[in-house]
Write an enzyme that holds these catalytic residues in place. Structure first.
Site, PDB file in Angstrom:
ATOM      1  N   GLY A 168      46.117  85.345  20.023  1.00 24.10           N
ATOM      2  CA  GLY A 168      45.373  84.282  20.833  1.00 24.10           C
ATOM      3  C   GLY A 168      45.985  82.800  20.690  1.00 24.10           C
ATOM      4  O   GLY A 168      45.459  82.146  20.843  1.00 24.10           O
ATOM      5  N   GLY A 169      47.080  82.706  20.036  1.00 19.66           N
ATOM      6  CA  GLY A 169      47.835  81.333  19.923  1.00 19.66           C
ATOM      7  C   GLY A 169      47.145  80.605  18.516  1.00 19.66           C
ATOM      8  O   GLY A 169      47.642  79.590  18.604  1.00 19.66           O
TER       9      GLY A 169
ATOM     10  N   GLU B 232      59.803  81.016  13.081  1.00 17.51           N
ATOM     11  CA  GLU B 232      60.852  81.743  13.932  1.00 17.51           C
ATOM     12  C   GLU B 232      61.668  80.773  14.789  1.00 17.51           C
ATOM     13  O   GLU B 232      60.879  79.607  15.096  1.00 17.51           O
ATOM     14  CB  GLU B 232      60.196  82.679  14.862  1.00 17.51           C
ATOM     15  CG  GLU B 232      59.656  84.135  14.331  1.00 17.51           C
ATOM     16  CD  GLU B 232      59.042  84.978  15.490  1.00 17.51           C
ATOM     17  OE1 GLU B 232      58.792  86.118  15.019  1.00 17.51           O
ATOM     18  OE2 GLU B 232      58.518  84.283  16.564  1.00 17.51           O
ATOM     19  N   LYS B 233      62.976  81.094  15.166  1.00 20.76           N
ATOM     20  CA  LYS B 233      63.560  80.453  16.064  1.00 20.76           C
ATOM     21  C   LYS B 233      62.972  79.919  17.261  1.00 20.76           C
ATOM     22  O   LYS B 233      62.333  81.160  17.977  1.00 20.76           O
ATOM     23  CB  LYS B 233      64.925  80.748  16.357  1.00 20.76           C
ATOM     24  CG  LYS B 233      65.968  79.856  17.137  1.00 20.76           C
ATOM     25  CD  LYS B 233      66.211  78.531  16.573  1.00 20.76           C
ATOM     26  CE  LYS B 233      67.085  77.567  17.539  1.00 20.76           C
ATOM     27  NZ  LYS B 233      67.202  76.343  17.472  1.00 20.76           N
TER      28      LYS B 233
ATOM     29  N   HIS C 258      57.489  86.425  28.785  1.00 18.29           N
ATOM     30  CA  HIS C 258      56.617  87.331  27.756  1.00 18.29           C
ATOM     31  C   HIS C 258      56.534  88.745  28.598  1.00 18.29           C
ATOM     32  O   HIS C 258      55.739  88.777  29.358  1.00 18.29           O
ATOM     33  CB  HIS C 258      55.526  86.679  27.613  1.00 18.29           C
ATOM     34  CG  HIS C 258      54.412  87.452  26.645  1.00 18.29           C
ATOM     35  ND1 HIS C 258      53.693  86.629  25.686  1.00 18.29           N
ATOM     36  CD2 HIS C 258      54.343  88.426  26.352  1.00 18.29           C
ATOM     37  CE1 HIS C 258      52.930  87.557  24.824  1.00 18.29           C
ATOM     38  NE2 HIS C 258      53.280  88.682  25.263  1.00 18.29           N
TER      39      HIS C 258
ATOM     40  N   HIS D  50      48.820  79.633  25.002  1.00 19.79           N
ATOM     41  CA  HIS D  50      49.357  81.020  24.592  1.00 19.79           C
ATOM     42  C   HIS D  50      48.328  82.143  24.925  1.00 19.79           C
ATOM     43  O   HIS D  50      48.370  83.122  24.331  1.00 19.79           O
ATOM     44  CB  HIS D  50      49.486  80.991  23.083  1.00 19.79           C
ATOM     45  CG  HIS D  50      50.500  80.028  22.493  1.00 19.79           C
ATOM     46  ND1 HIS D  50      51.808  80.109  22.874  1.00 19.79           N
ATOM     47  CD2 HIS D  50      50.396  78.881  21.954  1.00 19.79           C
ATOM     48  CE1 HIS D  50      52.560  78.834  22.287  1.00 19.79           C
ATOM     49  NE2 HIS D  50      51.521  78.246  21.777  1.00 19.79           N
TER      50      HIS D  50
ATOM     51  N   LYS E  34      47.193  84.673  27.943  1.00 17.85           N
ATOM     52  CA  LYS E  34      47.648  85.108  29.202  1.00 17.85           C
ATOM     53  C   LYS E  34      46.709  84.766  30.402  1.00 17.85           C
ATOM     54  O   LYS E  34      45.594  84.973  30.166  1.00 17.85           O
ATOM     55  CB  LYS E  34      47.921  86.658  29.126  1.00 17.85           C
ATOM     56  CG  LYS E  34      48.793  86.731  28.162  1.00 17.85           C
ATOM     57  CD  LYS E  34      48.946  88.351  27.788  1.00 17.85           C
ATOM     58  CE  LYS E  34      49.637  88.667  26.671  1.00 17.85           C
ATOM     59  NZ  LYS E  34      49.593  90.269  26.090  1.00 17.85           N
TER      60      LYS E  34
ATOM     61  N   ARG F  98      45.834  98.483  20.402  1.00 20.34           N
ATOM     62  CA  ARG F  98      44.505  98.606  21.228  1.00 20.34           C
ATOM     63  C   ARG F  98      45.011  98.675  22.573  1.00 20.34           C
ATOM     64  O   ARG F  98      46.122  98.562  22.973  1.00 20.34           O
ATOM     65  CB  ARG F  98      43.703  97.506  20.637  1.00 20.34           C
ATOM     66  CG  ARG F  98      44.296  96.057  21.118  1.00 20.34           C
ATOM     67  CD  ARG F  98      43.331  95.039  21.192  1.00 20.34           C
ATOM     68  NE  ARG F  98      44.078  93.840  21.035  1.00 20.34           N
ATOM     69  CZ  ARG F  98      44.740  93.123  22.210  1.00 20.34           C
ATOM     70  NH1 ARG F  98      44.533  93.666  23.189  1.00 20.34           N
ATOM     71  NH2 ARG F  98      45.197  91.863  21.880  1.00 20.34           N
TER      72      ARG F  98
ATOM     73  N   VAL G 216      43.768  93.739  27.787  1.00 16.86           N
ATOM     74  CA  VAL G 216      43.121  93.249  28.758  1.00 16.86           C
ATOM     75  C   VAL G 216      43.894  93.725  30.079  1.00 16.86           C
ATOM     76  O   VAL G 216      43.219  93.890  30.983  1.00 16.86           O
ATOM     77  CB  VAL G 216      43.157  91.847  28.658  1.00 16.86           C
ATOM     78  CG1 VAL G 216      42.333  91.255  29.859  1.00 16.86           C
ATOM     79  CG2 VAL G 216      42.226  91.135  27.431  1.00 16.86           C
TER      80      VAL G 216
END
Length: 445
Positions: free
Chosen positions: A164-165, A200-201, A208, A235, A237, A292, A295
């Site tokens: 969830g960011g 991460e870079k 996405h 972050h 959707k 899972r 959404v």
């Protein structure tokens, strides 16, 4: 097949799962908090039982209580939906101990994908491309700064657990990194009980794109094409579509095959999603795996003709997949938008009593909702109240259906993000398929 299933969730996803259960002749058990006593999922189920007070840690996260209700009602299985306990390995394990089928992967697989750091290592072993970065938790800010200098700014600081960011931030320089490290680590610890951080870079202007997979107990695994989920806010959707307007057939096949390798590497069983970042030249990198139902699963259902909940139930019951990769069809184009009870400008939640709730209608319109004109939106849960899904023979037709459906949507009593969604649906960049993760910041400010 199962005769009775408990759905350990609320809102639209609980109703969505119950609908397939009813079609399959399976009895359903709902659970609810005091705040949800009059909720639609409570009315829709065959039986419903109170869990406790409104807050999730006193109700929807009460593992012992949920399992007790399942056993008391004679339910044979538990469907966790998404969010809440859906990726909780301990919950899956306690279900097993109680003799209940957890409709999802094994606890061990959930744990292996729950840590993004461990997931990166596993994907490397499966020959799935990963974003350049570290595969060990950062010790402190000094180590983070050193690794970031070696990697080159900008970098993405990320929490190893959760989603969830939360615990995630782009940092442009060392000063920003030092400031961001402690605050994001604390948030990750508070939300997920794990403050492990890694770097991460940062890939600029990415897409996405995720691949839906299904796998049975014998290891038969297929991919059900892709969903593009690039239009996001913080972050999270906002708009999802299938197939992606960006991918060509060759990249689509390579990503699908990589997702299948990933699922096989960890012995995955049931429905799952491999999420990728895709750069401007169509190089793709593993982001994470969601163990899972997503959404956004309806857009995959619309282009394939498959009921993913039905597939989940059959796999959990022990049935093998009844089709092979070459049997999976890709027909038309589908788009989903998430309807939130929130201020469309400031994006603050907008709880309150709904006074009118008129849904769009049409042959190519699908509504998934957890509320109606009698519902009260409480401040205790995620503000998403519904999903609107449309389908067209191609992307242009689907967008036309989306624009028309959003114009028909009518909600009174609370604010919603529908005006924002209309801006997206009518924006030239969206019409042209320019749907990168920077869309909202770039076009809707």
């Amino acid at each position: 097949m199962f005769k009775k299933i408990l759905i350990a969730n609320r809102g639209e996803i609980a109703i969505r799962v119950m609908r397939t259960c009813k079609q399959m002749g399976i009895k359903t058990v709902a659970v609810y908090s005091e705040a949800d006593a009059e909720a639609l999922h409570v009315k829709y189920a065959d039986e419903a039982f109170l869990l406790g007070p409104p807050r999730v840690n006193e109700s929807y996260l009460k593992v012992d209580k949920i399992i007790e209700i399942a056993k008391q009602t004679g339910a044979e299985a538990i469907h966790p939906g998404y969010g809440l306990l859906s990726e909780n390995a301990n919950f899956a394990r306690e279900c097993q101990k109680a003799g209940l089928t957890f409709i999802g992967p094994s606890p061990e697989v959930i744990e292996s994908m729950g840590s993004k750091i461990e997931a990166r290592k596993t994907m490397e072993q499966a020959n799935v491309p990963i974003v350049p970065g570290g595969n060990e938790p950062l010790v402190d800010t000094d180590e983070a700064a050193s690794k970031a200098r070696d990697m080159g700014f900008p970098v993405m600081l990320k929490a190893s657990s959760g989603g969830g960011g939360i615990g995630m931030q782009i940092v442009q320089n060392e000063e920003e990194l030092v400031k961001a490290f402690a605050s994001n680590q604390k948030r990750a610890q508070d939300f997920f009980g794990d403050g492990a951080m890694y770097l991460e870079k940062y890939i600029s202007n990415p897409r996405h794109i995720e691949i839906q997979v299904l796998a049975d107990k014998e290891g038969n695994t297929v991919y059900l094409w892709e969903r593009e989920c690039s239009i996001q806010r913080r972050h999270q959707k906002v708009v999802e579509e299938a197939p992606s307007p960006f991918l060509d057939d060759e990249t689509r096949r390579k990503m699908g095959e990589a997702a299948v390798r990933a699922a096989k590497e960890i012995g995955y069983v049931n429905a799952g999603t491999i999420e990728f970042l895709v750069d401007e030249t169509k190089n793709f990198y593993f982001l994470e795996m969601n163990t899972r139902l997503q959404v956004e699963h309806p857009v995959t259902e619309e282009i394939t003709g498959l009921d993913l909940v039905e597939q989940q139930l059959k796999i959990a019951y022990g049935e093998l997949l009844s089709f092979k990769q070459e049997d999976v069809r890709l027909e038309g184009h589908a788009i989903e938008v998430r309807i939130y009870a929130e201020d469309p400008v400031r994006f603050f939640p907008s709880p309150g009593q709904i006074k009118a709730f008129i849904l769009p209608e049409g042959e190519n319109v699908r509504n998934e909702t957890g509320v109606d004109e009698t519902s009260k939106v409480t401040p205790f849960y995620d503000p998403m109240i519904a999903k609107l899904i449309v389908k067209g023979s191609n992307r242009s037709n689907a967008i036309q259906e989306l624009q028309k459906a959003l114009a028909q949507y009518h909600v009174e009593g609370i604010k919603t993000n529908i005006p924002m969604l209309q801006r997206v649906a009518e924006h030239e960049a969206f019409l042209n398929g320019d749907t990168t993760t920077s869309f909202v910041e770039k076009y809707l400010k």
